[in-house]
Design a protein around this motif. Structure first.
Motif: not given
Length: 510
Positions: A445-449
């Protein structure tokens, strides 16, 4: 008459009922797999029959006699031997593998106190041969990998002449080859009339071994499946809902490069390779035990140095000399064995959920040295909600949690602060299907890493990753994207392509 039979067994911990009128039986020469979500009651049942906990009510018989061992030693002497997933108590630094194998015999005074080194070596080698394992008996126990420590624990359990052998996630740290060796040893024990209670979340284990699968939910035996087992139905029964793939479709594209490794040699003489990880991408590295997966993650995190090569993080030169430098630069890591690398020992300050989450961030959150409990608690509560951790509160000890919830707490530590690159070494070890679903959802769910995962299980790699890399001899030999038809599973459990691209895959695709 069953070898062991439990009737109406119940056990509560405060207001939590871990077992509720639980019924179970196992025959001589039978392998029964115990399936259940974390917290379903498996561990409580095992602790009761292995002498760790008493039952609140109900009865257990073993070989037709009432059975209520007060200690693990008493259970073992009666013929019920448990090999636990955690191997922390199997041996200690300074003991050899041979010493660790014979430790129980020294404690029980079945071995002469002044046994010669040659005698220890010979008896240890005999134990390993019986188990089917090949380990150097003179090596210091502290130098063993997690998988090798597990092999020592299993070999010692097999040598205790068990009539009922209980194995808790025995293949969690093993390669496919080592797992097959264990299967052969267990099937030989079955032929000799030994009953085996097998706890595992890996369907490959159960397909290879189980005569019957008993499913727990909410502290009760809800269903029993005879061989051949419909595992989709068994898993649906276990989690109490229709089985839906935890893995969403692969995302259309990745963002800018986050991490770059050029001309890397993990060891002197190993083949060089390149690796690029992009923002929003989840990449998994698989391969058999010892091929370099963990060493690569450790090098990125500053625990060890690469023999050769350059690293760049977010476009800048990156060469951490310690994990703290890595964390300060925006790289986070959850190690292979959470009990040794991520959790404070039981009874120590810092064993709570809130303290476990905040530990690596303290020097940045509180530069003056004055901790703000309210901020810590808020961070923990946010992580508890996000990852579906099920404790009684943020101050709960992590050691009271199930394995799946412990692993969620370890992941929550690195969800508490943004990072550029998240490294996860065997993140699904000892984690049930439901908890794995929650963890995969959180990871993806994380697109920042960028996220880099090391796993010995190709099925786990395919389930979580946008891209799967295969390592062999400390270099990347294959790369496949999710949905590629090129990925195939080899007999040794590794993933490679159907077309041999060893010469160029590491530079063209990694």
């Amino acid at each position: 008459m069953p070898l062991l039979q439990a009737q109406a067994l119940s056990r509560s911990f405060g207001s939590t009922r871990a077992l509720a009128d639980f019924n179970f039986s196992i025959e001589r020469g039978e392998i029964v797999a115990l399936m259940g979500a974390n917290g379903a009651g498996k561990s409580t049942f095992v602790k009761i029959i292995s002498g760790v906990l008493p039952a609140d009510s109900g009865s257990v018989t073993f070989k037709g006699q009432a059975f209520a061992p007060a200690t693990p030693a008493e259970a073992s002497a009666a013929g019920v031997v448990t090999v636990h997933q955690s191997t922390d108590l199997v041996g200690i630094p300074g003991l050899t593998v041979g010493d660790a194998l014979l430790l129980n015999r020294f404690v029980d005074r079945k071995q002469p106190f002044f046994a010669s080194r040659g005698r220890v070596r010979r008896e240890a080698q005999a134990m390993l041969r019986e188990a089917g394992f090949d380990l150097p008996v003179d090596r210091d126990f502290a130098e063993l990998s997690a998988a090798e420590r597990q092999l020592v624990a299993i070999a010692r359990g097999l040598a205790d002449k068990a009539e009922l052998l209980i194995l808790d996630e025995p293949t969690a740290s093993l390669s496919a080859t080592e797992s097959r060796r264990l299967y052969a040893a267990l099937l030989d024990l079955k032929k000799r009339g030994i009953a085996i209670l097998y706890i595992s979340h890996r369907t490959a284990d159960l397909e290879a071994l189980a005569d019957r699968v008993a499913v727990l939910r909410g502290g009760r035996l809800v269903e029993s499946f005879a061989r051949p087992v419909n595992f989709d139905l068994a898993i649906e029964t276990m989690i109490g809902r229709p089985l839906v793939s935890a893995r969403p479709d692969a995302r259309g594209g990745a963002g800018d490069p986050v991490f770059e490794l050029s001309g890397a040699r993990l060891l002197p003489g190993s083949h060089p390779f390149d690796l690029t990880l992009h923002r929003g991408e989840v990449v998994a590295i698989t391969g058999v035990l010892g091929v370099g997966k963990s060493r690569l993650l450790s090098a990125i995190f500053g625990n060890v140095a690469v023999a050769e090569g350059e690293m760049r993080l977010a476009g800048r030169a990156y060469a951490p000399s310690s994990p703290r430098e890595a964390v300060d630069a925006g790289v986070a890591m959850a190690g292979e064995d959470r009990h040794r690398s991520s959790l404070m020992p039981a009874g120590w300050p810092g064993e709570s959920i809130v303290a476990t989450i905040s530990l690596p961030h303290l020097h940045r959150w509180y530069p003056t040295g004055f901790i703000q409990p309210r901020r810590e608690r808020e961070k923990a509560e946010t992580a508890i909600r996000r990852l579906g951790i099920r404790p009684s509160g943020p101050n709960t000890s992590v050691w009271t949690l199930s394995g799946g919830n412990q692993q969620k707490v370890v992941l929550a530590r690195w969800e508490a602060e943004p990072c550029k690159l998240l490294l996860l070494d065997e993140p699904f070890q000892g984690v049930d299907v439901g908890a794995r679903h929650d963890i995969i959802t959180a990871i993806r769910s994380r697109n920042d890493r960028a996220t880099l995962i090391a796993t010995s299980d190709p099925e786990e790699a395919l389930e979580v990753a946008d891209r799967v890399l295969t390592m062999d001899h400390h270099t990347i030999v294959q790369s496949s994207r999710h949905g590629d038809s090129l990925v195939s599973r080899h007999d040794d459990g590794s993933l490679t392509g159907r077309h041999d691209s060893r010469e160029n895959s590491s530079r063209e695709h990694a």
